[in-house]
Scaffold this motif. Structure first.
Motif, PDB file in Angstrom:
ATOM      1  N   ILE A 177      -9.198  -3.282  -2.491  1.00 37.80           N
ATOM      2  CA  ILE A 177      -7.840  -3.693  -2.894  1.00 37.80           C
ATOM      3  C   ILE A 177      -7.165  -4.537  -1.810  1.00 37.80           C
ATOM      4  O   ILE A 177      -5.950  -4.639  -1.749  1.00 37.80           O
ATOM      5  CB  ILE A 177      -6.962  -2.464  -3.265  1.00 37.80           C
ATOM      6  CG1 ILE A 177      -6.896  -1.455  -2.106  1.00 37.80           C
ATOM      7  CG2 ILE A 177      -7.472  -1.792  -4.539  1.00 37.80           C
ATOM      8  CD1 ILE A 177      -5.853  -0.353  -2.295  1.00 37.80           C
ATOM      9  N   THR A 178      -8.002  -5.148  -0.958  1.00 32.01           N
ATOM     10  CA  THR A 178      -7.455  -5.944   0.149  1.00 32.01           C
ATOM     11  C   THR A 178      -6.464  -6.989  -0.358  1.00 32.01           C
ATOM     12  O   THR A 178      -5.330  -7.069   0.113  1.00 32.01           O
ATOM     13  CB  THR A 178      -8.585  -6.632   0.932  1.00 32.01           C
ATOM     14  OG1 THR A 178      -9.496  -5.624   1.405  1.00 32.01           O
ATOM     15  CG2 THR A 178      -8.046  -7.394   2.122  1.00 32.01           C
ATOM     16  N   ASN A 179      -6.905  -7.791  -1.332  1.00 32.07           N
ATOM     17  CA  ASN A 179      -6.048  -8.908  -1.781  1.00 32.07           C
ATOM     18  C   ASN A 179      -4.765  -8.431  -2.442  1.00 32.07           C
ATOM     19  O   ASN A 179      -3.690  -8.969  -2.192  1.00 32.07           O
ATOM     20  CB  ASN A 179      -6.815  -9.818  -2.745  1.00 32.07           C
ATOM     21  CG  ASN A 179      -7.882 -10.607  -2.007  1.00 32.07           C
ATOM     22  OD1 ASN A 179      -7.806 -10.782  -0.794  1.00 32.07           O
ATOM     23  ND2 ASN A 179      -8.893 -11.070  -2.719  1.00 32.07           N
ATOM     24  N   VAL A 202      -8.037  10.720  -4.382  1.00 30.03           N
ATOM     25  CA  VAL A 202      -8.124   9.322  -3.941  1.00 30.03           C
ATOM     26  C   VAL A 202      -7.910   9.195  -2.437  1.00 30.03           C
ATOM     27  O   VAL A 202      -7.054   9.869  -1.860  1.00 30.03           O
ATOM     28  CB  VAL A 202      -7.052   8.477  -4.683  1.00 30.03           C
ATOM     29  CG1 VAL A 202      -6.923   7.083  -4.086  1.00 30.03           C
ATOM     30  CG2 VAL A 202      -7.395   8.380  -6.169  1.00 30.03           C
ATOM     31  N   ILE A 203      -8.691   8.311  -1.816  1.00 30.03           N
ATOM     32  CA  ILE A 203      -8.487   7.956  -0.407  1.00 30.03           C
ATOM     33  C   ILE A 203      -8.088   6.488  -0.349  1.00 30.03           C
ATOM     34  O   ILE A 203      -8.765   5.630  -0.924  1.00 30.03           O
ATOM     35  CB  ILE A 203      -9.782   8.134   0.417  1.00 30.03           C
ATOM     36  CG1 ILE A 203     -10.275   9.580   0.371  1.00 30.03           C
ATOM     37  CG2 ILE A 203      -9.567   7.700   1.870  1.00 30.03           C
ATOM     38  CD1 ILE A 203     -11.677   9.757   0.950  1.00 30.03           C
ATOM     39  N   TYR A 204      -6.979   6.205   0.330  1.00 29.06           N
ATOM     40  CA  TYR A 204      -6.648   4.821   0.670  1.00 29.06           C
ATOM     41  C   TYR A 204      -7.161   4.599   2.082  1.00 29.06           C
ATOM     42  O   TYR A 204      -6.673   5.213   3.028  1.00 29.06           O
ATOM     43  CB  TYR A 204      -5.140   4.588   0.613  1.00 29.06           C
ATOM     44  CG  TYR A 204      -4.643   4.376  -0.792  1.00 29.06           C
ATOM     45  CD1 TYR A 204      -4.716   3.125  -1.394  1.00 29.06           C
ATOM     46  CD2 TYR A 204      -4.114   5.436  -1.539  1.00 29.06           C
ATOM     47  CE1 TYR A 204      -4.273   2.921  -2.697  1.00 29.06           C
ATOM     48  CE2 TYR A 204      -3.675   5.238  -2.840  1.00 29.06           C
ATOM     49  CZ  TYR A 204      -3.764   3.977  -3.409  1.00 29.06           C
ATOM     50  OH  TYR A 204      -3.329   3.777  -4.694  1.00 29.06           O
ATOM     51  N   PHE A 205      -8.163   3.746   2.210  1.00 32.95           N
ATOM     52  CA  PHE A 205      -8.815   3.520   3.505  1.00 32.95           C
ATOM     53  C   PHE A 205      -8.606   2.071   3.915  1.00 32.95           C
ATOM     54  O   PHE A 205      -8.938   1.154   3.175  1.00 32.95           O
ATOM     55  CB  PHE A 205     -10.316   3.830   3.385  1.00 32.95           C
ATOM     56  CG  PHE A 205     -11.146   3.351   4.551  1.00 32.95           C
ATOM     57  CD1 PHE A 205     -10.817   3.713   5.853  1.00 32.95           C
ATOM     58  CD2 PHE A 205     -12.263   2.539   4.351  1.00 32.95           C
ATOM     59  CE1 PHE A 205     -11.580   3.266   6.939  1.00 32.95           C
ATOM     60  CE2 PHE A 205     -13.032   2.089   5.417  1.00 32.95           C
ATOM     61  CZ  PHE A 205     -12.688   2.454   6.712  1.00 32.95           C
ATOM     62  N   THR A 248       0.842  -1.213   0.000  1.00 31.89           N
ATOM     63  CA  THR A 248       0.000   0.000   0.000  1.00 31.89           C
ATOM     64  C   THR A 248       0.872   1.256   0.000  1.00 31.89           C
ATOM     65  O   THR A 248       0.580   2.230  -0.693  1.00 31.89           O
ATOM     66  CB  THR A 248      -0.932   0.008   1.237  1.00 31.89           C
ATOM     67  OG1 THR A 248      -1.268  -1.328   1.611  1.00 31.89           O
ATOM     68  CG2 THR A 248      -2.207   0.790   0.948  1.00 31.89           C
ATOM     69  N   ARG A 249       1.953   1.211   0.777  1.00 28.88           N
ATOM     70  CA  ARG A 249       2.869   2.365   0.806  1.00 28.88           C
ATOM     71  C   ARG A 249       3.454   2.620  -0.574  1.00 28.88           C
ATOM     72  O   ARG A 249       3.573   3.761  -1.017  1.00 28.88           O
ATOM     73  CB  ARG A 249       4.002   2.110   1.823  1.00 28.88           C
ATOM     74  CG  ARG A 249       3.558   2.194   3.271  1.00 28.88           C
ATOM     75  CD  ARG A 249       4.747   2.232   4.223  1.00 28.88           C
ATOM     76  NE  ARG A 249       5.269   0.933   4.571  1.00 28.88           N
ATOM     77  CZ  ARG A 249       4.844   0.185   5.598  1.00 28.88           C
ATOM     78  NH1 ARG A 249       3.842   0.602   6.353  1.00 28.88           N
ATOM     79  NH2 ARG A 249       5.388  -0.978   5.865  1.00 28.88           N
ATOM     80  N   MET A 269      -6.263 -12.974   6.732  1.00 31.36           N
ATOM     81  CA  MET A 269      -6.981 -11.754   6.345  1.00 31.36           C
ATOM     82  C   MET A 269      -6.975 -10.827   7.554  1.00 31.36           C
ATOM     83  O   MET A 269      -7.898 -10.851   8.360  1.00 31.36           O
ATOM     84  CB  MET A 269      -8.428 -12.091   5.963  1.00 31.36           C
ATOM     85  CG  MET A 269      -8.637 -12.249   4.486  1.00 31.36           C
ATOM     86  SD  MET A 269      -7.813 -10.967   3.538  1.00 31.36           S
ATOM     87  CE  MET A 269      -8.229 -11.475   1.914  1.00 31.36           C
ATOM     88  N   ILE A 270      -5.932 -10.068   7.706  1.00 35.96           N
ATOM     89  CA  ILE A 270      -5.805  -9.304   8.953  1.00 35.96           C
ATOM     90  C   ILE A 270      -6.418  -7.916   8.861  1.00 35.96           C
ATOM     91  O   ILE A 270      -6.576  -7.248   9.851  1.00 35.96           O
ATOM     92  CB  ILE A 270      -4.326  -9.157   9.365  1.00 35.96           C
ATOM     93  CG1 ILE A 270      -3.541  -8.544   8.216  1.00 35.96           C
ATOM     94  CG2 ILE A 270      -3.752 -10.490   9.791  1.00 35.96           C
ATOM     95  CD1 ILE A 270      -2.227  -7.987   8.625  1.00 35.96           C
ATOM     96  N   ARG A 271      -6.723  -7.472   7.631  1.00 36.90           N
ATOM     97  CA  ARG A 271      -7.281  -6.123   7.493  1.00 36.90           C
ATOM     98  C   ARG A 271      -7.988  -5.992   6.154  1.00 36.90           C
ATOM     99  O   ARG A 271      -7.839  -6.829   5.275  1.00 36.90           O
ATOM    100  CB  ARG A 271      -6.172  -5.070   7.591  1.00 36.90           C
ATOM    101  CG  ARG A 271      -5.089  -5.280   6.551  1.00 36.90           C
ATOM    102  CD  ARG A 271      -4.378  -4.024   6.169  1.00 36.90           C
ATOM    103  NE  ARG A 271      -3.244  -4.286   5.295  1.00 36.90           N
ATOM    104  CZ  ARG A 271      -3.344  -4.545   3.994  1.00 36.90           C
ATOM    105  NH1 ARG A 271      -4.525  -4.616   3.404  1.00 36.90           N
ATOM    106  NH2 ARG A 271      -2.269  -4.755   3.265  1.00 36.90           N
TER     107      ARG A 271
END
Length: 315
Positions: free
Chosen positions: A293-295, A268-271, A146-147, A306-308
């Motif tokens: 975009i979890t996966n 855009v928000i990355y939540f 994500t970073r 699946m921690i988040r």
């Protein structure tokens, strides 16, 4: 009292197998901080992470039914096994227990020497981690992809990092020339975020570090201000310094809609959040696009869990 050898063998086998697999991928991808075990076997409730030359072991609190001395002996056996399998010297291991009596000083109880701080590398950037003094180390390893996504689109943009913690997202964004505003309720973490900027030769003076309760801070934001927002709140928070209690399932629509107002059109928000049963109420969110975009943001060393949850939300 010694542990059932068969159980210890089971733990050793599992650790060996996972370590062989993830360390190979880590080497190939030039990643030096990664997780090698996370509660894979219920009787061994650890999270084990490598931070370059150090091992960080956190024991999850469980009802194990052992007396304290027996638990200490069990823990020492486990730690000995961890150092053997991972081939690290005992002094390189740091143990964090969620609750522990203060007067116990076992062989591996290095956590008592405070400020076990050092610098680690990730994707060409440097971050300070502390393996002893706080609940977490200062770098959430599950967000490295994500970073990288944030860095890929942050150049020249106005970026807002809410609940910024130690500012790793802020550093990624600032490293490509974004102007970053980092907000957190903890002065300790904000100072740490500034330090993370400085060790990457980024002038903290060119960015904004705001000590505030995020929920109140949202009311002060001007409309259409930011191109990119990172929102990674705790699941629950009832910090005495917060005016309102936060419950991310209950509050996420309100928070996201307030953040969207402060985001430019097309921004855009990355939540993300760590609530395992979280359900995004898409219909109530005033966005033009929402993508789960979890996966694709879950790194190789977190694939089992699946921690988040993580979403890319476009205004």
């Amino acid at each position: 009292m010694s542990m059932d050898p068969a159980k210890l063998q089971m733990f050793e086998n599992r650790l060996q197998k996972v370590y062989k697999h993830v360390s190979k991928i880590a080497r190939r991808q030039n990643i030096t901080c990664y997780r090698v075990y996370d509660d894979d076997i219920p009787e061994f409730p650890f999270s084990i992470e490598i931070y370059e030359d150090h091992i960080y072991v956190a024991e999850y609190q469980r009802r194990h039914g052992m007396e304290e001395d027996a638990h200490e002996a069990w823990l020492d056996q486990c730690l000995q096994k961890i150092t053997e399998v991972l081939q690290f010297p005992p002094e390189a291991i740091f143990v964090k227990q969620r609750m522990r009596k203060e007067d116990r000083q076992g062989q591996y109880q290095r956590v008592a020497q405070e400020k076990n701080e050092f610098i680690v590398n990730e994707a060409g950037l440097k971050f300070k981690v502390n393996l002893s003094d706080y609940l977490d180390t200062g770098l959430f390893l599950d967000h490295r992809i994500t970073r990288a996504m944030v860095r890929d689109e942050a150049a020249g943009k106005k970026v807002l990092n809410l609940f910024c913690y130690t500012g790793s997202f802020s550093v990624y964004a600032a490293s490509v020339g974004a102007e970053v505003t980092s907000v957190d309720l903890s002065k300790t973490y904000l100072a740490w975020a500034e330090e993370n900027m400085a060790i990457n030769n980024i002038d903290p003076q060119k960015h904004h570090f705001i000590h505030a309760d995020v929920l109140q801070y949202l009311d002060t934001l001007k409309l259409n201000t930011f191109d990119l927002v990172i929102l990674d709140p705790p699941t629950f928070s009832n910090s005495k310094r917060m005016k309102e209690h936060l419950d991310i399932q209950r509050d996420h629509v309100d928070i996201l809609n307030r953040v969207l107002l402060a985001t430019k059109k097309g921004g855009v928000i990355y939540f993300s959040n760590n609530y395992r049963r979280f359900v995004l109420d898409e219909a109530q969110i005033e966005a033009s696009a929402i993508k789960d975009i979890t996966n694709q943001t879950m790194p190789f060393d977190f694939q089992q869990k699946m921690i988040r949850k993580c979403y890319r939300i476009t205004r």
